[in-house]
Design an enzyme around this catalytic site. Structure first.
Site, short mmCIF file in Angstrom:
data_model
loop_
_atom_site.label_atom_id
_atom_site.label_comp_id
_atom_site.label_asym_id
_atom_site.label_seq_id
_atom_site.Cartn_x
_atom_site.Cartn_y
_atom_site.Cartn_z
N ASP A 132 0.65 -1.13 0.03
CA ASP A 132 -0.02 -0.10 -0.06
C ASP A 132 0.90 1.19 -0.25
OD1 ASP A 132 -1.66 2.24 0.72
OD2 ASP A 132 -1.99 1.35 2.67
N GLU A 175 -7.57 0.57 -4.11
CA GLU A 175 -7.31 0.26 -2.68
C GLU A 175 -8.86 -0.04 -1.97
OE1 GLU A 175 -6.04 4.25 -1.71
OE2 GLU A 175 -4.09 3.86 -2.55
N LYS A 218 2.55 11.26 -2.97
CA LYS A 218 1.54 10.45 -3.81
C LYS A 218 0.49 11.52 -4.55
CE LYS A 218 -1.90 6.92 -3.21
NZ LYS A 218 -2.30 5.91 -2.21
N ASP A 277 -12.46 5.57 3.11
CA ASP A 277 -10.96 5.86 3.42
C ASP A 277 -10.88 7.06 3.57
OD1 ASP A 277 -8.43 5.84 2.98
OD2 ASP A 277 -8.22 4.75 1.35
P1 AMP Z 1 -3.25 6.97 6.19
O1 AMP Z 1 -3.15 8.12 5.11
O2 AMP Z 1 -4.22 6.02 5.81
O3 AMP Z 1 -1.89 6.53 6.73
O4 AMP Z 1 -3.77 7.72 7.17
C1 AMP Z 1 -2.90 8.46 8.28
C2 AMP Z 1 -3.90 9.54 8.97
O5 AMP Z 1 -4.42 8.97 10.16
C3 AMP Z 1 -2.97 10.83 9.36
O6 AMP Z 1 -3.30 11.88 9.60
C4 AMP Z 1 -2.92 10.28 11.05
O7 AMP Z 1 -2.51 11.30 11.90
C5 AMP Z 1 -4.07 9.70 11.36
N1 AMP Z 1 -4.17 8.56 12.24
C6 AMP Z 1 -3.51 7.77 12.46
N2 AMP Z 1 -3.94 6.91 13.77
C7 AMP Z 1 -4.90 7.87 14.40
C8 AMP Z 1 -5.60 7.55 15.46
N3 AMP Z 1 -5.54 6.62 16.13
N4 AMP Z 1 -6.63 8.57 15.47
C9 AMP Z 1 -6.96 9.56 14.90
N5 AMP Z 1 -6.03 9.71 13.57
C10 AMP Z 1 -4.96 8.72 13.45
#
Ligand code: AMP
Length: 606
Positions: free
Chosen positions: A8, A168, A70, A190
């Site tokens: 991913d 995805e 990205k 998502d």
């Molecule tokens: P991704 O792009 O799917 O990796 O998502 C990352 C985003 O999710 C970032 O903004 C992180 O700060 C947020 N994130 C990760 N873990 C948590 C959590 N436990 N609670 C709130 N936001 C989170």
């Protein structure tokens, strides 16, 4: 063959996974973590950092640290500014001809993505203890051809062959095994660091179809972090008279504190935030943010998630009550206010237990398992369920593509004419696992006419099978001497159903031994007939040459024995007689060669 891994390649974080004992598992990076921040940093000493170290040093080196590349994939270049503007604008232009210049060297989004993939690959190799050369890589469902190609190019630069790009949301559904469960209508919500994507998927015939996608490519966790950062800056200014917005370094640090506080508020009602002493002029400065305050400061952002979700459902023609499942992807879906909104819109409790940060990579690994042929229960998704081939001499089944070959695929084999001066070849296209053509399923027949008349075995007819990703089979037969060709198309509607496949496999297993014997008999017969033809030819040449008479006599007797054995039809007898004839012919050939050499020396002497 090396194992294919799932990747991913995320805006904020990237994750790798692989299949272990039939289940998808995360491949931790060298730091021992599942998530590798999609961050690349160019240190002043020419070193390059990727992942957590790059993210950690961003506070000290904000202008040479690249985040969220990205978003650059496959878009038109924006006006490039200087310094911080370049770094932040890069976030919105992944895959474009946009170029980032650091230390006089230009880097495209593809280059930066390749650096992230290189680390994932290297760490996976170290963890698995073997080479990793192939990957299934996920992309947003709305990525266009240019963005998909850019992703492939980045992988190629990192030394990874992309065996499949998977959407995805499809990967997320695969991770939950929703293809096996036969849940029909799925909403994938998502919310990541930079983007919000909502997809409505429908499952039919083992394949997920993306019915509608919607979202907001400029809305994600980063925006929540910004709000939190503003909140914190205000509190620190009020309570401690510290201005954290003054320098790029303090702004970067503020963002980190904000993100951590946001994450903490997903599980706790309040989050204390302490400033590193260097920024608080030596004092221990702390403020506290409550979940309530954070929700109030971000209510309008959360509200903006509703319209795209409703639009996706409307575009797919689906009423929320018809949804079977809701799958959450992205770290931001852990935020309680976001979950409440999902429940309110869909009326469903979000599905399952898989970590939303890991679900896409795990699904990519499942797809990799399918393509590697190790996962049987989802074979219908992307591999050809039964072998494909054509009928060959003696009514045998000549396989061209073996079952469980990942599709799309194309393969060809050369066939020849069975009779002298044959001008028409009938091509009988079959599918199945049995050794005899008659025991397999006919997919179609066609004739290739006007082939050049030639002695048996001399014609070169290439039969090429081509199966596209949708399972549509094209068969093309070409006479290589004249280039005359005929093509047929077998639609997936004509493809066997799952029960038929299972029945065919069971039958082929049950009859494996007798089928193999039958094939051996037929092949022995064909070999014997070929030998008889060679014997006739050689005996013709031998007649009148005295010195080879004994050998010719022996071959003649052996040939008669072969004819007799063929008439009897017993495979074993045919084999024994054919072997004897083969030996006699070898001896005869050697004698003929000797006689010819002798004649030549006589000629020279004369
Ligand atoms: P991704 O792009 O799917 O990796 O998502 C990352 C985003 O999710 C970032 O903004 C992180 O700060 C947020 N994130 C990760 N873990 C948590 C959590 N436990 N609670 C709130 N936001 C989170």
């Amino acid at each position: 063959m090396t194992q294919t891994i799932g990747i991913d390649l995320g805006t904020t974080n990237s994750v790798a996974a692989y299949m272990k004992d039939g289940r998808p598992e995360i491949i931790p990076n060298l730091e021992g973590e599942a998530l590798t921040p999609s961050v690349v940093a160019f240190a002043r000493d020419q070193r390059r950092w990727v992942g957590r170290v790059a993210k950690a040093q961003a506070v000290a080196n904000p202008l040479r640290t690249v985040f969220s590349i990205k978003r650059q994939m496959g878009r038109v270049a924006p006006e490039a500014g200087a310094g911080e503007q370049i770094v932040s604008s890069i976030k919105r232009h992944m895959g474009s001809d946009h170029v980032l210049t650091i230390d006089g060297r230009a880097y495209t989004p593809v280059d930066i993505s390749a650096m992230i993939l290189e680390k994932l690959k290297a760490d996976a190799q170290a963890y698995l203890g073997r080479k990793v050369e192939r990957a299934v890589v996920t992309v947003p469902a709305y990525f266009n051809d240019g963005q998909r190609r850019a992703t492939r190019d980045a992988a190629a630069l990192a030394g990874l062959e992309v065996v499949r790009l998977v959407n995805e949301p499809t990967a997320a559904a695969l991770a939950y095994g929703l293809d096996i469960e036969q849940a029909h209508t799925i909403l994938v919500w998502d919310l990541g660091g930079g983007t919000f994507d909502v997809s409505v998927l429908e499952l039919g015939d083992g394949v997920f179809e993306v019915k509608a996608v919607n979202g907001n490519t400029r809305l994600g966790g980063d925006d929540y972090d910004e709000r939190m950062a503003a909140l914190l800056a205000e509190r620190f200014a009020q309570q401690w008279q510290v201005d954290l917005t003054a320098s790029p370094e303090s702004r970067r640090m503020l963002r980190d504190l904000a993100e951590r506080a946001k994450i903490r508020l997903s599980t706790e009602a309040q989050a204390p935030v302490t400033l590193p002493r260097a920024f608080g002029r030596g004092a221990r400065c702390e403020v506290t943010v409550t979940r309530e305050a954070f929700e109030a400061a971000t209510a309008d952002l959360t509200e903006q998630l509703e319209a795209p979700a409703r639009a996706a459902l409307a575009d797919a023609g689906i009423d929320p009550v018809e949804l079977d499942r809701v799958v959450l992807v992205g770290g931001m879906t852990r935020v309680p206010a976001v979950r409440r909104l999902v429940r309110r819109i869909t009326g469903l409790e979000p599905y399952g237990h898989i970590d939303p940060d890991q679900v896409v990579a795990l699904g990519a690994a499942v797809q990799a398992g399918v393509l590697d042929g190790g996962l049987r229960h989802v074979t219908l998704v992307d591999v050809t369920p039964l072998s494909l081939g054509i009928e060959t001499l003696g009514g045998l089944f000549g396989r061209v593509i073996d079952r469980n070959t990942p599709i799309p695929t194309s393969r060809s084999r050369l066939f020849t004419n069975a009779r002298d001066n044959q001008t028409v070849v009938d091509v009988h296209v079959l599918q199945g696992e049995r050794e005899l053509a008659a025991d397999n399923m006919t997919l179609g027949t066609f004739s290739l006419s006007d082939i050049t008349p030639q002695p048996r075995g001399e014609a070169k007819i290439e039969v090429a099978f081509d199966i596209d990703a949708n399972g549509i089979i094209h068969v093309l037969a070409t006479d290589l001497q004249t280039d005359a060709s005929r093509r047929i198309l077998v639609e997936p509607a004509g493809a066997p159903r799952r029960e038929e496949i299972e029945a065919a496999l069971a039958e082929s297993r049950a009859r494996m031994d007798s089928d193999r014997r039958r094939r051996e008999e037929i092949e022995a017969g064909i070999r014997a007939e070929n030998l008889l033809r060679a014997a006739d030819d050689m005996l013709g040449k031998a007649s009148g040459t005295e010195s080879v008479e004994t050998f010719a006599g022996a071959a003649d007797v052996a040939a008669a024995a072969v004819r007799e054995a063929l008439a009897g039809g017993n495979g074993e007898n045919i084999g024994v007689a054919a072997k004897e004839l083969e030996n006699c012919l070898k001896a005869l050939q050697a004698a003929l060669r000797k006689a010819a050499a002798f004649l030549a020396t006589q000629g020279q002497a004369a």
